[in-house]
Design an enzyme around this catalytic site. Structure first.
Site, PDB file in Angstrom:
ATOM      1  N   LYS A 109       0.835  -1.225   0.000  1.00 46.31           N
ATOM      2  CA  LYS A 109       0.000   0.000   0.000  1.00 46.31           C
ATOM      3  C   LYS A 109       0.858   1.257   0.000  1.00 46.31           C
ATOM      4  O   LYS A 109       0.499   2.259  -0.608  1.00 46.31           O
ATOM      5  CB  LYS A 109      -0.935  -0.010   1.202  1.00 46.31           C
ATOM      6  CG  LYS A 109      -0.219   0.010   2.538  1.00 46.31           C
ATOM      7  CD  LYS A 109      -0.900  -0.842   3.570  1.00 46.31           C
ATOM      8  CE  LYS A 109      -0.345  -2.235   3.563  1.00 46.31           C
ATOM      9  NZ  LYS A 109      -0.674  -3.020   4.740  1.00 46.31           N
ATOM     10  N   VAL A 136      -5.288  -3.037  -0.286  1.00 42.73           N
ATOM     11  CA  VAL A 136      -6.340  -2.480   0.578  1.00 42.73           C
ATOM     12  C   VAL A 136      -7.289  -3.592   0.991  1.00 42.73           C
ATOM     13  O   VAL A 136      -7.796  -4.342   0.148  1.00 42.73           O
ATOM     14  CB  VAL A 136      -7.171  -1.394  -0.156  1.00 42.73           C
ATOM     15  CG1 VAL A 136      -8.220  -0.800   0.784  1.00 42.73           C
ATOM     16  CG2 VAL A 136      -6.280  -0.301  -0.718  1.00 42.73           C
ATOM     17  N   GLY A 191      -0.350 -10.766  18.633  1.00 44.02           N
ATOM     18  CA  GLY A 191       0.258 -10.713  17.297  1.00 44.02           C
ATOM     19  C   GLY A 191      -0.529  -9.889  16.295  1.00 44.02           C
ATOM     20  O   GLY A 191      -0.228  -9.886  15.101  1.00 44.02           O
ATOM     21  N   LYS A 209      -4.014   3.483   2.341  1.00 42.00           N
ATOM     22  CA  LYS A 209      -5.087   2.723   1.687  1.00 42.00           C
ATOM     23  C   LYS A 209      -6.163   3.667   1.161  1.00 42.00           C
ATOM     24  O   LYS A 209      -6.730   3.438   0.090  1.00 42.00           O
ATOM     25  CB  LYS A 209      -5.675   1.719   2.677  1.00 42.00           C
ATOM     26  CG  LYS A 209      -4.681   0.615   3.067  1.00 42.00           C
ATOM     27  CD  LYS A 209      -5.180  -0.185   4.250  1.00 42.00           C
ATOM     28  CE  LYS A 209      -4.226  -1.308   4.630  1.00 42.00           C
ATOM     29  NZ  LYS A 209      -4.532  -1.907   5.942  1.00 42.00           N
TER      30      LYS A 209
HETATM   31  P1  NDP Z   1       6.670  -9.842   6.426  1.00 44.38           P
HETATM   32  O1  NDP Z   1       7.517  -8.904   7.215  1.00 44.38           O
HETATM   33  O2  NDP Z   1       6.047 -10.989   7.137  1.00 44.38           O
HETATM   34  O3  NDP Z   1       7.531 -10.445   5.223  1.00 44.38           O
HETATM   35  C1  NDP Z   1       8.383  -9.672   4.430  1.00 44.38           C
HETATM   36  C2  NDP Z   1       9.204 -10.598   3.549  1.00 44.38           C
HETATM   37  O4  NDP Z   1       9.974  -9.815   2.649  1.00 44.38           O
HETATM   38  C3  NDP Z   1      10.176 -11.472   4.309  1.00 44.38           C
HETATM   39  O5  NDP Z   1      10.244 -12.742   3.726  1.00 44.38           O
HETATM   40  C4  NDP Z   1      11.520 -10.749   4.162  1.00 44.38           C
HETATM   41  O6  NDP Z   1      12.639 -11.624   4.133  1.00 44.38           O
HETATM   42  C5  NDP Z   1      11.342 -10.117   2.795  1.00 44.38           C
HETATM   43  N1  NDP Z   1      12.078  -8.869   2.670  1.00 44.38           N
HETATM   44  C6  NDP Z   1      11.799  -7.687   3.293  1.00 44.38           C
HETATM   45  N2  NDP Z   1      12.679  -6.737   2.916  1.00 44.38           N
HETATM   46  C7  NDP Z   1      13.528  -7.316   2.049  1.00 44.38           C
HETATM   47  C8  NDP Z   1      14.661  -6.875   1.305  1.00 44.38           C
HETATM   48  N3  NDP Z   1      15.095  -5.616   1.402  1.00 44.38           N
HETATM   49  N4  NDP Z   1      15.290  -7.758   0.498  1.00 44.38           N
HETATM   50  C9  NDP Z   1      14.847  -9.032   0.399  1.00 44.38           C
HETATM   51  N5  NDP Z   1      13.774  -9.515   1.071  1.00 44.38           N
HETATM   52  C10 NDP Z   1      13.137  -8.686   1.878  1.00 44.38           C
HETATM   53  O7  NDP Z   1       5.569  -8.954   5.697  1.00 44.38           O
HETATM   54  P2  NDP Z   1       4.080  -9.350   5.319  1.00 44.38           P
HETATM   55  O8  NDP Z   1       4.089 -10.643   4.591  1.00 44.38           O
HETATM   56  O9  NDP Z   1       3.204  -9.224   6.514  1.00 44.38           O
HETATM   57  O10 NDP Z   1       3.657  -8.162   4.339  1.00 44.38           O
HETATM   58  C11 NDP Z   1       4.138  -8.100   3.027  1.00 44.38           C
HETATM   59  C12 NDP Z   1       3.398  -7.025   2.254  1.00 44.38           C
HETATM   60  O11 NDP Z   1       2.023  -7.335   2.203  1.00 44.38           O
HETATM   61  C13 NDP Z   1       3.482  -5.618   2.860  1.00 44.38           C
HETATM   62  O12 NDP Z   1       3.493  -4.672   1.830  1.00 44.38           O
HETATM   63  C14 NDP Z   1       2.201  -5.522   3.650  1.00 44.38           C
HETATM   64  O13 NDP Z   1       1.763  -4.187   3.849  1.00 44.38           O
HETATM   65  C15 NDP Z   1       1.253  -6.262   2.724  1.00 44.38           C
HETATM   66  N6  NDP Z   1       0.079  -6.793   3.400  1.00 44.38           N
HETATM   67  C16 NDP Z   1       0.218  -7.573   4.498  1.00 44.38           C
HETATM   68  C17 NDP Z   1      -0.884  -8.077   5.129  1.00 44.38           C
HETATM   69  C18 NDP Z   1      -0.762  -8.965   6.311  1.00 44.38           C
HETATM   70  O14 NDP Z   1      -1.781  -9.414   6.818  1.00 44.38           O
HETATM   71  N7  NDP Z   1       0.440  -9.269   6.791  1.00 44.38           N
HETATM   72  C19 NDP Z   1      -2.230  -7.745   4.656  1.00 44.38           C
HETATM   73  C20 NDP Z   1      -2.270  -6.948   3.465  1.00 44.38           C
HETATM   74  C21 NDP Z   1      -1.147  -6.476   2.863  1.00 44.38           C
HETATM   75  P3  NDP Z   1      13.043 -12.530   5.412  1.00 44.38           P
HETATM   76  O15 NDP Z   1      11.925 -13.531   5.540  1.00 44.38           O
HETATM   77  O16 NDP Z   1      14.325 -13.164   5.064  1.00 44.38           O
HETATM   78  O17 NDP Z   1      13.110 -11.599   6.585  1.00 44.38           O
HETATM   79  N1  HSE Z   2      -1.313  -3.427   9.571  1.00 40.91           N
HETATM   80  C1  HSE Z   2      -2.424  -3.654   8.701  1.00 40.91           C
HETATM   81  C2  HSE Z   2      -3.702  -3.717   9.526  1.00 40.91           C
HETATM   82  C3  HSE Z   2      -2.202  -4.958   7.945  1.00 40.91           C
HETATM   83  O1  HSE Z   2      -3.655  -3.750  10.768  1.00 40.91           O
HETATM   84  O2  HSE Z   2      -4.781  -3.679   8.954  1.00 40.91           O
HETATM   85  C4  HSE Z   2      -3.014  -5.042   6.696  1.00 40.91           C
HETATM   86  O3  HSE Z   2      -2.690  -4.083   5.762  1.00 40.91           O
END
Ligand code: NDP
Ligand code: HSE
Length: 443
Positions: A109, A136, A191, A209
């Site tokens: 986002k 979003v 969490g 968003k």
């Molecule tokens: P996490 O922190 O769980 O995962 C991020 C991943 O990206 C990890 O695997 C990390 O590697 C990798 N990473 C981060 N920075 C780098 C970098 N510079 N180089 C290489 N790898 C990198 O994030 P989420 O999965 O929770 O979120 C991911 C995206 O999705 C975000 O944009 C978030 O806003 C969006 N999102 C998340 C939601 C949720 O419920 N979590 C809901 C909706 C959207 P490593 O594992 O080695 O640390």
């Molecule tokens: N931090 C966000 C939330 C995750 O609490 O809704 C989903 O974008």
């Protein structure tokens, strides 16, 4: 791109909460998806920060890499799925992927709110698509309906609960009666809230968003700086008690609302993220816990509400993989119809002082003759009409001290600039100890 291919190569940027879900579902549903699309999707490389990290999902070690070029420069990868998060290096990687002619799916986002316009232009220039349903509302379909199904409407307003963390905290405060700090600590323990919750509790995540939703709704480039933003940290347990007493729920709302009649005077879009009182009988008031909901009002279809899980691994995976399948169909058929709407409606964001709302005011006063009348006088001077008043004596336990009282005023609709001016005058009145709270009511 040929129409006959063995597989469509996918590069995944990130294998965390969402990326892990995507890797798992692409593997578990591989046969179903291959049948639907007509060729298999093949996960070819997965970019992470640390290849040695223990992961919940099984990913072949040979796929993991810390080298972005292994994904972005591999010609056998036709689609890049970015679920790393953060502005950089994600933005740079997405530009590289699009420039290399790869389809892109993202849940980011921040990047879409700040750079969506540039990335979508780049995608069009290279005849590929950029899809961002997960950016979003997690698993809630909202981007695709705005891009397609609701296009015939003039969108009048978007009113949304689009941050699960804050909705969880506000629901806990409302039901448990505790403090913000206690509710945040509980959300972190479970969490739901990040160790650094700033983006969520200060409304930054919701503002990103809202930019994405408002850009699609109003066909204008809406940027984060256009959105007025207030977080939830100053809400007090007493505000929840009064809200309940008056028949409202307290929610962090993201609001984009068209104003004016098109004659140019006062025309524009209100764009704001702030705590808001929502009448208890409205659907949005009953969207609790980590759920999200987006209410769209259009001139043809009136109001529709999209509600569901706004975050979490599998709900978000649902949106990401849905986009990936959409992109895969374009790739495998060698056709791509850009959902390219113009962003030239010319509507302008309105500054907060030109926004209109009803207001809840909580004021601590010395309990003596004339104070309420003086406050009412200042509101009247500002052309602000009072809808209702509650006054309660305060004892020491309620933080007021003997001889103090708390006045809660609900106003009729007023201009923000008028309310702010009146509040300045009220603060300076004899007998007024503090204006402790001002909360807007949802339009
Ligand atoms: P996490 O922190 O769980 O995962 C991020 C991943 O990206 C990890 O695997 C990390 O590697 C990798 N990473 C981060 N920075 C780098 C970098 N510079 N180089 C290489 N790898 C990198 O994030 P989420 O999965 O929770 O979120 C991911 C995206 O999705 C975000 O944009 C978030 O806003 C969006 N999102 C998340 C939601 C949720 O419920 N979590 C809901 C909706 C959207 P490593 O594992 O080695 O640390
Ligand atoms: N931090 C966000 C939330 C995750 O609490 O809704 C989903 O974008």
């Amino acid at each position: 791109m040929s129409t006959e291919r063995d597989s469509i190569g996918i590069g995944l940027l990130g294998a965390g909460v969402v990326g892990g879900g995507v890797a798992r579902i692409l593997r578990e549903k591989a046969d179903i998806y291959a049948r639907q699309i007509g060729c298999p999707l093949e996960l070819k490389r997965v970019l992470v920060r640390d290849v040695a990290k223990q992961r919940d999902v099984e990913i072949a070690p040979s796929l993991l890499t810390t080298d972005p070029s292994a994904v972005l420069d591999d010609p056998s990868i036709q689609m890049v799925i970015e679920v790393m998060g953060g502005e950089e290096p994600a933005f740079a990687y997405l530009k590289r992927a699009l420039t290399a002619g790869k389809f892109v799916v993202t849940g980011n986002k921040e990047v879409m709110a700040k750079h969506g316009g540039e990335l979508l232009r780049l995608a069009r220039e290279h005849n590929v698509d950029l899809l961002y349903e997960a950016s979003v509302g997690g698993g809630i379909p909202i981007i695709a309906p705005l891009k397609r199904d609701l296009l015939a409407n003039d969108i009048l307003s978007v009113t949304a609960i689009i941050n699960g963390t804050t909705n969880y905290i506000l629901t806990a405060m409302s039901k448990g009666g505790g403090s913000f700090a206690d509710a945040l600590a509980k959300a972190q323990e479970l969490g739901f809230a990040e160790p650094d919750p700033t983006n969520d509790i200060e409304g930054i995540d919701a503002a990103y968003k809202l930019c994405i939703l408002a850009t699609l709704s109003f066909h204008a480039d809406i940027m984060p700086a256009d959105v007025y933003r207030e977080g939830i940290t100053k809400l007090d347990a007493r505000d929840f008690e009064y809200a309940r007493e008056m028949g409202y729920a307290l929610k962090l709302l993201a609001i984009a609302r068209r104003r004016g009649d098109g004659d140019g005077v006062g025309d524009g879009i209100e764009l704001r993220v702030h705590p808001a009182l929502v009448p208890q009988d409205q659907l949005l008031a009953n969207v609790d816990g980590v759920l999200n909901a987006v209410e769209i009002e259009g001139d043809l279809m009136s109001r529709v509400l999209f509600q569901g899980p706004g975050a979490g691994s599998l709900p978000t995976t649902s949106a990401v993989v849905g986009d990936a399948l959409d992109a895969a169909v374009s790739i495998s058929n060698n056709v791509y119809w850009p959902h390219s709407f113009r962003r030239e409606s010319g509507v302008k964001p309105l500054p907060i002082d030109q926004c209109q709302s009803r207001y809840y005011l909580r004021i601590r006063v010395v309990d003596e003759p004339g104070v309420l009348a003086r406050i009412a006088g200042k509101l009247a001077d500002g052309n602000i009409s009072i809808a209702s008043v509650i006054q309660k004596e305060l004892d020491g336990a309620r933080g007021g001290g003997e001889g103090n009282a708390e006045i809660v005023i609900m106003t009729h609709e007023a201009l923000e600039a008028d309310i702010q001016r009146a509040l300045g005058d009220i603060r300076a009145l004899a007998g007024v100890a503090a204006v402790e709270q001002m909360i807007r009511v949802r339009p």
